[in-house]
Design an enzyme around this catalytic site. Structure first.
Site, PDB file in Angstrom:
ATOM      1  N   ASP A 212     -36.828  -1.036  -5.187  1.00 28.09           N
ATOM      2  CA  ASP A 212     -35.711  -0.732  -4.289  1.00 28.09           C
ATOM      3  C   ASP A 212     -34.359  -1.100  -4.888  1.00 28.09           C
ATOM      4  OD1 ASP A 212     -37.124   0.513  -2.306  1.00 28.09           O
ATOM      5  OD2 ASP A 212     -37.447  -1.295  -1.124  1.00 28.09           O
TER       6      ASP A 212
ATOM      7  N   TYR B 166     -37.690   0.835   5.380  1.00 27.30           N
ATOM      8  CA  TYR B 166     -37.634  -0.621   5.545  1.00 27.30           C
ATOM      9  C   TYR B 166     -36.208  -1.135   5.650  1.00 27.30           C
ATOM     10  CZ  TYR B 166     -42.236  -2.827   5.343  1.00 27.30           C
ATOM     11  OH  TYR B 166     -43.479  -3.301   5.661  1.00 27.30           O
TER      12      TYR B 166
ATOM     13  N   LEU C 226     -30.916   1.031  -5.583  1.00 25.77           N
ATOM     14  CA  LEU C 226     -29.741   0.152  -5.453  1.00 25.77           C
ATOM     15  C   LEU C 226     -29.630  -0.420  -4.033  1.00 25.77           C
ATOM     16  CD1 LEU C 226     -26.932   2.120  -7.353  1.00 25.77           C
ATOM     17  CD2 LEU C 226     -28.676   0.614  -8.309  1.00 25.77           C
TER      18      LEU C 226
ATOM     19  N   TYR D 154     -41.963   1.490  -5.100  1.00 25.59           N
ATOM     20  CA  TYR D 154     -40.514   1.662  -5.158  1.00 25.59           C
ATOM     21  C   TYR D 154     -39.849   0.380  -5.619  1.00 25.59           C
ATOM     22  CZ  TYR D 154     -42.453   5.085  -2.030  1.00 25.59           C
ATOM     23  OH  TYR D 154     -43.262   6.031  -1.488  1.00 25.59           O
TER      24      TYR D 154
ATOM     25  N   GLU E 269     -34.185   1.230  -8.690  1.00 25.34           N
ATOM     26  CA  GLU E 269     -34.302   2.686  -8.565  1.00 25.34           C
ATOM     27  C   GLU E 269     -33.403   3.259  -7.473  1.00 25.34           C
ATOM     28  OE1 GLU E 269     -38.936   3.298 -10.049  1.00 25.34           O
ATOM     29  OE2 GLU E 269     -38.543   3.176  -7.908  1.00 25.34           O
TER      30      GLU E 269
ATOM     31  N   GLY F   6     -27.611  -2.825  -2.740  1.00 22.17           N
ATOM     32  CA  GLY F   6     -26.288  -3.054  -2.174  1.00 22.17           C
ATOM     33  C   GLY F   6     -25.651  -1.803  -1.599  1.00 22.17           C
TER      34      GLY F   6
HETATM   35 CO    CO Z   1     -44.542  -4.363   4.406  1.00 27.91          CO
END
Ligand code: CO
Length: 648
Positions: free
Chosen positions: A310, A394, A315, A308, A313, A317
């Site tokens: 992050d 995460y 965003l 990913y 793909e 913010g």
């Molecule tokens: Co990790």
């Protein structure tokens, strides 16, 4: 006391600076202009919407109070046709500056929309094949199955070209409080076309038991009784803070900088400079983390595509947290809100998204002199500018630190929940078991920092510095010599570098025109942390798309169009974009306006201790003045006035 400002933060003088974050009123005006021009149609949604910063020369020439042209960039996805439009609108000029269709086959897809999270789940819930696969696993109550819309990468799979795809993995969500990540339904993946609204392909080849142990860390049954041994720690600043915030302009001690915020990059810092005896000396024009990728290392058919980006793909913010005093930030805190446009281009305010405060940071310098008897200690302090964003499982904290001695540090805090699979046994060495039958695949978190350097001006260059010894010889008869090799990076082709811990490798940014009192160039040095670059095979589709992550350092000549390490349109991009494409021109980077790009971050083979919620893992880098000043710049820091500090 907590100073909370509203999102339309105007400076004390009410003047807009060219780098101020776009306001709700500007986003709304831009939306209306796009609508009137027919660019924003009823079926178009904003995949990204943010400030289009003016080129550097324009910003540097800006005089306080002079008029500012404000532009916004919009990436629009037509949810019926799938058409992609990249448009720039001038809010002050009340016009569409340009607008063009983007070809998803050759240029990539736009980031995931908010509605697509829900839509992906609705699509799989409605699919007969997927329901049958779930029923075969004893899962008949579809409402208890959560579907994760995961970006697909680009593997040139049959029938996917040009489509807007996500791959969906499923988790059982027993009750509203349950931690679904503890119960992966492994062996099944649905490839979903988000525009047509159907499952294109179902991979269903392996039946694995669904891990049963609860991961609900809020449940007393799971966590046990809470400890009662911790006494409170309180931080007070009875005379208030030592920094001032005027609009988005921040001043603290000798530092001055501007704070920005963007839906894609999150926190951005601008025009970082130091006051040196009344002279304002620039260090960095713009600092941000414009990309990160999390490649997972399970090569199985259900998850080889798991990686990913992050930022590009999803965003970063867009998913910024609202912070709470006493929980997220301790002490005398100043907050800034963030303005986040939704799919419809209408903004919401995230209260207290950016946290600004000072921290005591232990001893700055100290000496007890054996000859004079002098005992002196000074305390270090740092200014912290931080935010936290949650992307799926995460949570990432971005902490920029500015120290009294001129050091700049970026620390990223990684926490949240591991991405899980069914554990396939010790003979399958791509995951660790973190709960009975529950696996957590090995993975990396590779961040890319973009540091648009401006060390004492625009004429900068980079030197790679290695420390090494010399063989015994006439000049080094006992073999103890320690010296340095300094290699100048003159072209972009020489600027793609790997770190070397055994040589203490650092990269120094010098000004080629300004020298210090020792007739050495004034400089600032990037100190990387030891960690691997991208581990995936260089021939892999991932390595083509995450080219930036194959080197710890890249040096490019400043170009306002080169903002994102993996390119503008990362989602489903076929590969080759971003840094490898930027440096293909092999421009001269010696004594000109340059940008440093630094890849860093942990390679993570999960531990049992990372489950069910992961204690914060840290990574980052430091930038230190190195010959920028002529001596220790903190001799003027006074002794601590604290009543706890007594000298005898
Ligand atoms: Co990790």
């Amino acid at each position: 006391m907590t100073a909370t400002t509203n999102g339309t933060q105007a400076s004390a003088t009410g003047v807009v600076h060219p780098l101020d974050p776009a306001t709700p009123a500007e986003f709304e005006a831009g939306r209306q202009i796009l609508e009137r021009a027919g660019v924003l149609t009823p079926t178009a949604r904003f995949s990204y919407y943010g400030l289009e910063e003016p080129p550097k020369a324009e910003v540097l020439a800006h005089q306080p109070g002079s008029p500012v042209e404000r532009r916004l960039r919009a990436l629009l996805v037509d949810i019926v046709s799938g058409a992609l439009t990249d448009a720039v609108v001038s809010v002050t000029g009340e016009s569409v500056v340009h607008s063009r269709n983007v070809d998803p086959v050759t240029e990539g897809q736009f980031p995931i929309l908010n509605i697509e999270f829900e839509r992906a789940e609705q699509i799989v819930h409605a699919d007969e094949g997927w329901r049958a696969a779930m029923a075969r696993r004893g899962l008949t109550d579809i409402s208890k199955i959560r579907a994760c819309p995961l970006t697909s990468g680009n593997y040139e799979l049959e029938g996917e070209s040009g489509r807007r795809i996500v791959r969906v993995l499923a988790f059982v969500h027993e009750s509203p409080e349950d931690l679904a990540w503890a119960h992966p339904v492994d062996g099944i993946a649905a490839y979903v076309d988000l525009v047509e609204g159907r499952v294109l392909k179902l991979i269903d080849e392996l039946d694995m038991p669904i891990p049963a142990e609860s991961g609900d860390y809020n449940d007393p049954e799971v966590r046990g009784p809470e400890r009662t041994s911790l006494r409170p720690i309180e931080i007070t600043q009875p005379e208030g803070v030592s920094f001032t915030l005027d609009g988005y302009a921040l001043e603290w001690e000798n530092w001055s900088l501007r704070i920005g915020f963007d839906q894609r990059e999150g926190l951005t810092l601008h025009q970082i400079s130091l006051d040196d005896d009344g002279e304002r000396r620039p260090v960095i024009y713009r600092a941000s983390v414009p990309e990160m990728v999390v490649p997972y290392g399970d090569p199985g058919p259900f998850r080889y595509w798991q990686n990913y980006f992050d930022t590009g793909e999803y965003l970063f913010g867009k998913f910024v947290n609202s912070l709470e005093l006493g929980c997220d930030c301790l002490g005398e805190i100043t907050y800034l809100d963030a303005t986040i446009p939704g799919d419809d281009g209408v903004t919401t305010q995230v209260k207290n998204a950016i946290c600004i405060h000072e921290e005591d940071h232990g001893v700055l310098w100290k000496h007890t002199d054996m000859f004079s008897g002098s005992i002196e200690t000074r305390r270090q302090r740092r200014l912290v500018i931080s935010c936290f964003a949650t992307i799926g499982n995460y949570d990432y904290g971005f902490y920029w630190y500015f120290y009294l001695d001129g050091k700049i540090e970026l620390e990223i805090k990684l926490t949240g929940i591991l991405f899980t699979s069914a554990y396939r046994g010790k003979e399958y060495p791509y995951a660790t078991e973190v709960a009975p039958g529950l696996g957590a695949p090995g993975h990396q978190h590779l961040f890319s920092a973009r540091l648009d350097m401006m060390v004492d001006g625009l004429e900068n260059a980079v030197e790679e510095i290695d420390v090494h010894g010399l063989p015994i010889g006439p000049e080094n008869p006992r073999g103890n010599a320690i010296t340095r090799s300094i290699t100048r990076v003159t072209r972009e082709s020489e600027g793609a570098r790997l770190a070397d811990t055994n040589r203490g490798r650092v990269w120094r940014v010098i000004n080629t025109k300004k020298r210090n009192r020792f007739d050495e160039p004034v400089a600032w040095t990037l100190h990387p942390q030891p960690a691997p670059t991208l581990i995936a095979d260089p021939e892999s589709p991932l390595a083509q798309r995450a080219g930036f992550a194959t080197r710890q350092l890249w040096v490019t000549r400043y170009d306002p169009a080169e903002r994102y390490s993996a390119g503008d349109f990362v989602n489903q991009h076929p590969g080759g974009a971003g840094l490898p494409a930027f440096v293909a021109a092999d421009r001269d980077v010696d004594g000109t306006d340059i940008v440093l790009w630094h890849t860093f971050g942990p390679t993570h083979f999960p531990r049992p201790e990372d489950w069910p919620v992961m204690p914060v893992e840290h990574c980052g880098f430091e930038l230190k003045p190195s010959g920028f000043f002529g001596r220790n710049p903190t001799l003027d820091v006074p002794r601590s006035t604290s009543h706890d500090c007594h000298h005898h």
